[in-house]
Design an enzyme around this catalytic site. Structure first.
Site, PDB file in Angstrom:
ATOM      1  CE  LYS A 146      37.499  17.462  50.733  1.00  0.00           C
ATOM      2  NZ  LYS A 146      38.801  17.310  50.080  1.00  0.00           N
ATOM      3  CE1 TYR A 203      11.679  34.050  34.199  1.00  0.00           C
ATOM      4  CE2 TYR A 203      12.694  32.353  35.544  1.00  0.00           C
ATOM      5  CZ  TYR A 203      12.091  33.595  35.424  1.00  0.00           C
ATOM      6  OH  TYR A 203      11.914  34.367  36.540  1.00  0.00           O
TER       7      TYR A 203
END
Ligand code: PLP
Length: 398
Positions: free
Chosen positions: A60, A291
């Protein structure tokens, strides 16, 4: 959903997984997948199971990020007998690629159209209620086909599955629905990846007892089905949990659900994440990086900008905590991880240059970085780390 059903009953010819692999190796970043590792892991797992216990490869979520088709092929080659998916679409993808192995849809399909597509593509849905059983019966009745289904029982996960006390009645009712063929009865463990003692052991034991209680109530004639309970953790922690089949995801990809279970079966990680240096910067001491300037150089430093970021699946919560490997040597990642880029401190690695490849996850020389290490740092789990690599990263099958 109607367009999911091909006009003819035959399976379209499959996409070759290798086509997906033809990513340009000059990419800024990519995921490398080694199907031979998946195949070897299947063989190791098979050796751990007794002769009569089958292996279902859980593919999956695009094979936990490895590429469902690549993984399915390798797993079947390695001795897996069936495939597990979460959604209808994932099952159809396997069929369209030409896989004929039994496929179990582990998620719940609620729409009649979805179940109809399941019948068409010969995917086994998981049923948790009488409502779904009747839907399937009606669909199959109109088609003249037998509908192969599996019944899930909730033994303590409290997610999908029928109530324990409903199970015997449901099995009997399904037995009377002549278009349904009950291929499996299963349940799912909630704490198998926990400690081998204490609460996890108690809950797992209790779930197993509930499962057995239900199995004991089933009349003799209902024995054509597969009984299964264990995920990777269940498979590794106790052979008593194996029954007729185990449903293995994480271990298939080479990772242990926890440290205590590590080494029970010989497993090789099948995935690495690699990226290239896109710029080298020589900066003085006292310079703020990325940042927020969360990191300031303490000495004149050589910084390497690398073309991978959180939009690729390197979680921002790992900022300043991870390393990357270059030529077998660990380089610390510094400052905030940004959407598309991150920065390494390459001061002690003068050979690094623009275009150099670094390994974010996986093995390079003697150094190795595992999903477990990342998840310990970010408060996640290895499953989530593996599933987090976005499709902006091409999958390179090696
Ligand atoms: C995902 C899943 C598995 C596989 O779990 P792993 O821990 O990755 O082995 C097994 N059974 C069910 C029902 C699942 O949803």
């Amino acid at each position: 959903m109607r367009d999911l059903i091909a006009p003819h009953g035959d399976l379209p010819r499959g996409k070759n997984p290798e086509q997906i692999a033809k990513a340009d190796p000059r990419q800024r970043a990519w995921v490398e997948v080694n199907p031979a590792a998946v195949e070897a892991n299947c063989r190791s797992l098979r050796r751990h199971l007794c002769e009569s216990c089958a292996l279902m490869a859980v593919v999956k979520a695009d094979g936990y990020g490895h590429g469902a088709l690549t993984v399915a092929r390798a797993a079947l080659q390695g001795g897996a007998k069936s495939l597990g998916v979460a959604t209808l679409q994932e099952g159809i993808e396997l069929r369209q690629a030409g896989h004929n192995a039994p496929v179990l849809v582990l998620g719940n399909l609620t729409h009649s159209e979805d179940l109809k597509a399941c019948l068409h593509w010969q995917l086994m849905p998981t049923l948790s209620s009488m409502r779904e059983a009747l839907l399937c019966q009606n669909l199959a009745d109109g088609s003249g086909r037998q509908f192969r289904i599996q019944l899930k029982i909730d033994t303590g996960m409290t997610r999908l599955g029928c109530e324990l006390k409903e199970a015997p009645m449901l099995v009997e009712a399904i037995g009377h629905l002549n278009q349904l063929e009950l291929k499996g009865i299963y349940s799912h463990l909630a704490l198998a990846d926990g400690d081998l003692q204490g609460k996890a052991a108690m809950v797992t034991d209790q779930q197993q007892q509930h499962f057995e209680t239900v199995l004991r109530t089933l009349p003799e004639q209902h024995n054509g089905f597969t009984r299964h309970l264990a995920n990777s953790a269940g498979t590794l922690r106790d052979r008593g949990l194996h029954y007729d089949m185990v449903r293995v995801g994480l271990a298939l990809y080479g990772h242990s659900p926890n440290l205590q279970l590590q080494g029970k079966v010989d497993l090789q990680p099948a995935l690495s994440v690699k990226a290239r240096v896109t710029l080298i910067r020589d900066v003085p001491a006292g310079v703020g990086v990325s940042y927020g300037h969360r990191f300031t150089t303490r000495r004149p430093s050589r910084l390497a900008v690398v073309g991978i970021g959180y939009a690729d699946g390197v979680s921002r919560s790992l900022s300043g905590q991870i390393s990357a490997i270059a030529d077998g040597q660990l380089l610390p990642q510094v400052g905030a991880i940004t959407m598309d880029q991150l920065v390494l401190d390459a001061t002690n690695h003068p050979d690094l240059e623009v275009g150099s490849i670094v390994t974010l996850l996986g093995k390079d020389g003697d150094a190795c970085i595992t999903p477990q290490q990342w998840s310990d740092l970010s408060g996640s789990i290895p499953w989530e780390v593996l599933c987090s690599f976005k499709h902006r990263l091409p999958r390179l099958v090696i």
